[in-house]
Design a protein around this motif. Structure first.
Motif, PDB file in Angstrom:
ATOM      1  N   SER A  56       0.845  -1.203   0.000  1.00  0.00           N
ATOM      2  CA  SER A  56       0.000   0.000   0.000  1.00  0.00           C
ATOM      3  C   SER A  56       0.875   1.245   0.000  1.00  0.00           C
ATOM      4  O   SER A  56       2.076   1.176   0.302  1.00  0.00           O
ATOM      5  N   GLY A  57       0.248   2.365  -0.304  1.00  0.00           N
ATOM      6  CA  GLY A  57       0.941   3.641  -0.196  1.00  0.00           C
ATOM      7  C   GLY A  57       1.306   3.932   1.252  1.00  0.00           C
ATOM      8  O   GLY A  57       2.361   4.511   1.544  1.00  0.00           O
ATOM      9  N   THR A  58       0.436   3.535   2.174  1.00  0.00           N
ATOM     10  CA  THR A  58       0.703   3.743   3.593  1.00  0.00           C
ATOM     11  C   THR A  58       1.954   2.978   4.018  1.00  0.00           C
ATOM     12  O   THR A  58       2.803   3.511   4.754  1.00  0.00           O
ATOM     13  N   LEU A  61       4.951   4.840   2.826  1.00  0.00           N
ATOM     14  CA  LEU A  61       5.269   5.989   3.686  1.00  0.00           C
ATOM     15  C   LEU A  61       5.914   5.529   4.990  1.00  0.00           C
ATOM     16  O   LEU A  61       6.867   6.150   5.481  1.00  0.00           O
ATOM     17  N   THR A  82      -4.493  16.959   3.957  1.00  0.00           N
ATOM     18  CA  THR A  82      -4.205  15.681   3.308  1.00  0.00           C
ATOM     19  C   THR A  82      -5.053  14.592   3.928  1.00  0.00           C
ATOM     20  O   THR A  82      -5.840  14.835   4.853  1.00  0.00           O
ATOM     21  N   PHE A  83      -4.885  13.392   3.396  1.00  0.00           N
ATOM     22  CA  PHE A  83      -5.530  12.203   3.936  1.00  0.00           C
ATOM     23  C   PHE A  83      -4.696  11.701   5.123  1.00  0.00           C
ATOM     24  O   PHE A  83      -3.476  11.873   5.143  1.00  0.00           O
ATOM     25  N   ALA A  85      -3.501   9.016   5.919  1.00  0.00           N
ATOM     26  CA  ALA A  85      -2.406   8.075   5.638  1.00  0.00           C
ATOM     27  C   ALA A  85      -1.069   8.783   5.465  1.00  0.00           C
ATOM     28  O   ALA A  85      -0.022   8.160   5.614  1.00  0.00           O
ATOM     29  N   VAL A 134       2.940  16.651   0.478  1.00  0.00           N
ATOM     30  CA  VAL A 134       1.933  15.996  -0.363  1.00  0.00           C
ATOM     31  C   VAL A 134       1.686  16.802  -1.635  1.00  0.00           C
ATOM     32  O   VAL A 134       1.737  18.037  -1.613  1.00  0.00           O
ATOM     33  N   ASP A 160       4.772  12.667  -0.858  1.00  0.00           N
ATOM     34  CA  ASP A 160       3.579  11.819  -0.916  1.00  0.00           C
ATOM     35  C   ASP A 160       2.849  12.152  -2.211  1.00  0.00           C
ATOM     36  O   ASP A 160       2.042  13.077  -2.275  1.00  0.00           O
ATOM     37  N   ALA A 162       0.826  10.104  -3.775  1.00  0.00           N
ATOM     38  CA  ALA A 162      -0.207   9.063  -3.904  1.00  0.00           C
ATOM     39  C   ALA A 162      -1.298   9.439  -4.911  1.00  0.00           C
ATOM     40  O   ALA A 162      -1.859   8.580  -5.579  1.00  0.00           O
ATOM     41  N   GLU A 163      -1.583  10.755  -4.994  1.00  0.00           N
ATOM     42  CA  GLU A 163      -2.669  11.220  -5.868  1.00  0.00           C
ATOM     43  C   GLU A 163      -2.117  11.849  -7.142  1.00  0.00           C
ATOM     44  O   GLU A 163      -2.874  12.403  -7.937  1.00  0.00           O
ATOM     45  N   SER A 184       0.354   5.452  -4.584  1.00  0.00           N
ATOM     46  CA  SER A 184      -0.666   4.504  -4.120  1.00  0.00           C
ATOM     47  C   SER A 184      -1.435   3.953  -5.311  1.00  0.00           C
ATOM     48  O   SER A 184      -1.736   4.692  -6.261  1.00  0.00           O
ATOM     49  N   PHE A 185      -1.752   2.660  -5.232  1.00  0.00           N
ATOM     50  CA  PHE A 185      -2.603   2.024  -6.250  1.00  0.00           C
ATOM     51  C   PHE A 185      -3.867   1.480  -5.597  1.00  0.00           C
ATOM     52  O   PHE A 185      -4.358   0.411  -5.932  1.00  0.00           O
ATOM     53  N   ASN A 186      -4.359   2.234  -4.606  1.00  0.00           N
ATOM     54  CA  ASN A 186      -5.635   1.895  -3.989  1.00  0.00           C
ATOM     55  C   ASN A 186      -6.742   1.998  -5.051  1.00  0.00           C
ATOM     56  O   ASN A 186      -6.542   2.630  -6.097  1.00  0.00           O
ATOM     57  N   GLY A 196      -2.268  -1.373  -3.338  1.00  0.00           N
ATOM     58  CA  GLY A 196      -0.819  -1.491  -3.489  1.00  0.00           C
ATOM     59  C   GLY A 196      -0.179  -0.127  -3.426  1.00  0.00           C
ATOM     60  O   GLY A 196      -0.865   0.902  -3.358  1.00  0.00           O
TER      61      GLY A 196
HETATM   62  C1  PLP Z   1      -4.415   7.195  -0.822  1.00  0.00           C
HETATM   63  C2  PLP Z   1      -3.427   8.045  -0.154  1.00  0.00           C
HETATM   64  C3  PLP Z   1      -2.425   7.494   0.669  1.00  0.00           C
HETATM   65  C4  PLP Z   1      -2.408   6.064   1.087  1.00  0.00           C
HETATM   66  O1  PLP Z   1      -2.331   5.125   0.097  1.00  0.00           O
HETATM   67  P1  PLP Z   1      -2.926   3.639   0.353  1.00  0.00           P
HETATM   68  O2  PLP Z   1      -2.429   2.886  -0.832  1.00  0.00           O
HETATM   69  O3  PLP Z   1      -4.410   3.774   0.380  1.00  0.00           O
HETATM   70  O4  PLP Z   1      -2.366   3.141   1.628  1.00  0.00           O
HETATM   71  C5  PLP Z   1      -1.476   8.345   1.196  1.00  0.00           C
HETATM   72  N1  PLP Z   1      -1.505   9.662   0.963  1.00  0.00           N
HETATM   73  C6  PLP Z   1      -2.445  10.233   0.198  1.00  0.00           C
HETATM   74  C7  PLP Z   1      -2.388  11.702  -0.038  1.00  0.00           C
HETATM   75  C8  PLP Z   1      -3.458   9.448  -0.365  1.00  0.00           C
HETATM   76  O5  PLP Z   1      -4.417  10.028  -1.094  1.00  0.00           O
END
Ligand code: PLP
Length: 381
Positions: A56-58, A61, A82-83, A85, A134, A160, A162-163, A184-186, A196
């Motif tokens: 996961s992205g988490t 991190l 931010t989120f 995570a 982020v 970060d 992720a987005e 992140s590949f959520n 992922g």
């Molecule tokens: C989705 C997200 C994450 C976490 O990623 P996961 O794959 O869901 O664990 C971290 N930071 C930001 C800004 C996100 O949007």
């Protein structure tokens, strides 16, 4: 009409075949040839040296902070808007977050507040151990001054992104601006592996060490030998197969999300009191992924509040959400074991109060966009 989601998975033509190949070759295991290929292909797309595919992205991190030796008694700078995570891994490592407000121009970490905070920390003799910065909603942070301020005090950056897979700033892809960066590949992200993440860096030794820690920190020996605490954070070969297919359509997905944004922008151009998240990259030029289209609703000018608009959409089974609630307002970080410090905060608070994320998936149909636009327009009193 069926429910319209904020951002749903959008599978391309190749994923199923790649997954079938994983089954045909019995690589239905963590790691395998698709994982190696996915890492190479993503690193090459982003333009970075090395990548480790993770669960996961988490997790990415968390490993990034572990690699930077963040521990108890440390402080770590983090974007407030931010989120969760982005911030939780700071707590996993027992460190204390220092949340820094957003700037209006990018909605990302304010470089001026960052520089002031670092100067104060240096005077106090306690610099932050790292900074998690982020690229929110796919918009690059203003990396020039952020990198300069962190370099001046030798504070390593974890980007970060992720987005922001596919976004650019000053001719480089997001994910290349920190010592380490994560994707992140959520299921709700720009591309998905059904779950992922990826940790990337130009420093091979860091990425090698991330792989080691992510596979239970097994020392080289025929038996199981451990001299460090490890994690089970690697990606499965089946998920990596999906990721490889998704990478092939990534640029199309970014283009589709940007088209969704443009559609909303044109449809609301005549509405007073509706403004869009800016695409500003410090004058250097760059492109947001427009992962989610975000608007700010000025109640007085528009004649309805953000909550009025959100409620109208929800009533039609259209998923819409307020902009991220800032981390410095989250109960878990306000008091108790994980109490954080905050620098500024008013901008993120305002964006949370008035900002709305609209459905933005790359697979939204024209009829769905029409309906969303109609509902928003009808809110105007
Ligand atoms: C989705 C997200 C994450 C976490 O990623 P996961 O794959 O869901 O664990 C971290 N930071 C930001 C800004 C996100 O949007």
């Amino acid at each position: 009409m069926p429910r319209i989601y904020l951002s749903s998975p959008h599978i391309g033509p190749d994923e199923e075949g790649l997954v079938r190949e994983a089954f045909a070759t019995n690589w239905v295991a963590p790691l395998g040839p698709h994982v190696d290929a996915f890492e190479r292909e993503l690193a090459s797309y982003v333009g970075i040296g090395h990548a480790a595919a993770l669960s996961s992205g988490t997790a990415a991190l968390h490993l990034a902070l572990r690699l930077l030796d963040v521990g108890p008694d440390d402080e770590v700078i983090c974007s407030s808007l931010t989120f969760s995570a982005s911030a939780n891994p700071i707590a996993y490592q027992g460190a204390r977050p220092v949340f820094v407000d957003a700037e209006r121009a990018t909605w990302n970490l304010d470089p001026v507040l960052l520089a002031e905070e670092l100067e104060r920390s240096a005077k106090r003799g306690k610099l932050p151990k790292a900074a998690v910065v982020v690229d929110i909603y796919g918009q690059s942070a203003d990396w020039g001054p952020i990198k300069a301020a962190c370099a001046r005090y030798e504070v390593p950056i974890v980007e970060d992104a992720a987005e922001a897979l596919g976004a650019t700033f000053d001719g480089c892809k997001c994910g290349t601006f920190g010592k380490l960066a994560v994707f992140s590949f959520n299921g709700n992200k720009i591309i998905t592996t059904s779950g992922g993440g990826m940790l990337v860096s130009d420093d091979k030794s860091l990425v090698d060490r991330a792989r080691f820690l992510a596979t239970q920190a097994r020392d080289p020996a025929p038996h199981y030998e451990h001299s460090e605490i490890g994690f089970n954070y690697r990606l499965s070969n089946v998920c990596a197969a999906i990721g490889r297919g998704q990478l092939r359509v990534l640029d199309e997905r970014v283009a589709a999300r940007r088209r969704v944004f443009t559609r909303y922008q044109q449809a609301f151009a005549d509405l007073p009191g509706i403004t869009f998240m800016p695409e500003a990259t410090g004058g250097k030029g760059g492109q947001s992924t427009r992962w989610l289209t975000c608007v700010v609703v000025d109640e007085e000018a528009f004649g309805a509040s953000r909550e009025d608009v959100r409620a109208a959409l929800v009533a039609r089974d259209i998923e819409a959400r307020p902009v991220w609630k800032p981390m410095h307002l989250q109960p878990v970080f306000r008091a108790g074991a994980h109490q954080a410090r905050v620098v500024g905060g008013a901008v993120a608070e305002d964006l949370f109060a008035r900002g709305l994320c609209l459905p933005s998936g790359s697979n939204l149909k024209d009829a769905e966009l029409d309906e969303i636009i109609d509902v928003v327009r009808a809110c105007r009193r």
